[in-house]
Design an enzyme around this catalytic site. Sequence first.
Site, PDB file in Angstrom:
ATOM      1  N   THR A 181       1.897   1.794   5.926  1.00 34.07           N
ATOM      2  CA  THR A 181       1.278   2.927   5.240  1.00 34.07           C
ATOM      3  C   THR A 181       0.753   3.885   6.298  1.00 34.07           C
ATOM      4  O   THR A 181       0.268   3.448   7.338  1.00 34.07           O
ATOM      5  CB  THR A 181       0.115   2.471   4.336  1.00 34.07           C
ATOM      6  N   ASN A 182       0.848   5.181   6.042  1.00 39.95           N
ATOM      7  CA  ASN A 182       0.280   6.167   6.956  1.00 39.95           C
ATOM      8  C   ASN A 182      -1.241   6.229   6.840  1.00 39.95           C
ATOM      9  O   ASN A 182      -1.954   6.174   7.833  1.00 39.95           O
ATOM     10  CB  ASN A 182       0.863   7.552   6.679  1.00 39.95           C
ATOM     11  N   THR A 183      -1.730   6.327   5.606  1.00 39.36           N
ATOM     12  CA  THR A 183      -3.160   6.555   5.390  1.00 39.36           C
ATOM     13  C   THR A 183      -4.017   5.466   6.021  1.00 39.36           C
ATOM     14  O   THR A 183      -5.059   5.754   6.628  1.00 39.36           O
ATOM     15  CB  THR A 183      -3.460   6.643   3.885  1.00 39.36           C
ATOM     16  N   CYS A 241       3.606  10.116   4.177  1.00 38.96           N
ATOM     17  CA  CYS A 241       3.183   9.065   3.257  1.00 38.96           C
ATOM     18  C   CYS A 241       4.430   8.250   3.007  1.00 38.96           C
ATOM     19  O   CYS A 241       5.517   8.816   2.772  1.00 38.96           O
ATOM     20  CB  CYS A 241       2.632   9.644   1.964  1.00 38.96           C
ATOM     21  N   THR A 242       4.319   6.937   3.051  1.00 39.92           N
ATOM     22  CA  THR A 242       5.520   6.104   3.038  1.00 39.92           C
ATOM     23  C   THR A 242       6.258   6.127   1.712  1.00 39.92           C
ATOM     24  O   THR A 242       7.385   5.643   1.631  1.00 39.92           O
ATOM     25  CB  THR A 242       5.174   4.644   3.427  1.00 39.92           C
ATOM     26  N   GLU A 243       5.649   6.712   0.661  1.00 37.12           N
ATOM     27  CA  GLU A 243       6.358   6.844  -0.616  1.00 37.12           C
ATOM     28  C   GLU A 243       7.134   8.153  -0.755  1.00 37.12           C
ATOM     29  O   GLU A 243       7.990   8.265  -1.643  1.00 37.12           O
ATOM     30  CB  GLU A 243       5.377   6.747  -1.795  1.00 37.12           C
ATOM     31  N   MET A 289       0.841  -1.219   0.000  1.00 41.29           N
ATOM     32  CA  MET A 289       0.000   0.000   0.000  1.00 41.29           C
ATOM     33  C   MET A 289       0.870   1.262   0.000  1.00 41.29           C
ATOM     34  O   MET A 289       0.796   2.060   0.931  1.00 41.29           O
ATOM     35  CB  MET A 289      -0.945  -0.039   1.212  1.00 41.29           C
ATOM     36  N   GLN A 338     -10.773   3.608  -0.765  1.00 43.67           N
ATOM     37  CA  GLN A 338     -10.389   4.908  -0.207  1.00 43.67           C
ATOM     38  C   GLN A 338     -11.140   6.034  -0.918  1.00 43.67           C
ATOM     39  O   GLN A 338     -11.706   6.928  -0.270  1.00 43.67           O
ATOM     40  CB  GLN A 338      -8.881   5.130  -0.360  1.00 43.67           C
TER      41      GLN A 338
END
Length: 229
Positions: free
Chosen positions: A83-85, A196-198, A10, A52
């Site tokens: 994932t943060n979200t 956000c992890t990206e 994710m 989402q």
Amino acid sequence: MKTLGLLGGMSWESTQTYYRLLNQQVAQRLGGLHSAKVILDSLDFADVEVLQRAGQWDALADLLVKHALRVEAAGADGLIIGTNTMHRVAPKVEAALSIPLLHIADATAQALLEDGVQTVGLLGTRFTMEQAFYRERLEAQGITVLVPNDAQREEVHRIIYQELCRGVLDNNSRAAYLDVVEDLHRRGVGGVILGCTEIGLLINQHDTTVALYDTTFLHAKNGVEWALT
């Protein structure tokens, strides 16, 4: 060493960073041929993104609970949601488990408090920047959170889903993110959370003098510290 469960995919772009960081940090701590004990369950992000966008957070909670229980049954001692979200549904996931959930916002808050940062900027998906679940977790620990303006939030979100989650690293997008970081700094923040992890794939501390807090790194670090205690 405890076994970490990791819910990934994710997106998978940041999941590979998680896996690398977990293993690198265990190797650094223990030396020799040591590596992390990880059970990875990777979701199809296309399915997650549809829910989402539709605001189907209950369905997303059910989905993550299903995968989290599978990781627990496989022998994980603790769980990381990569994932943060999707920490939007962390309370329901945590309630379904008998193993601890290592929350990404707690790992981030710990680093901020250690550095004495009281006011911080937050970059992430529009869900993370605009909804209360992440901001309130930080504010409960005495940290004031500022987010970009409307147009900036839209662009930050677009770049995450249209570029970073697809492995696209664009120099114009990097410049746009750094402009947002500088604007938050002018507004008085002591650092900016890459929430956000990206995002850490696109910008890092070498790109700016503003302190950046990469949640992927901090979450992995927290997980390793927990696994080795």
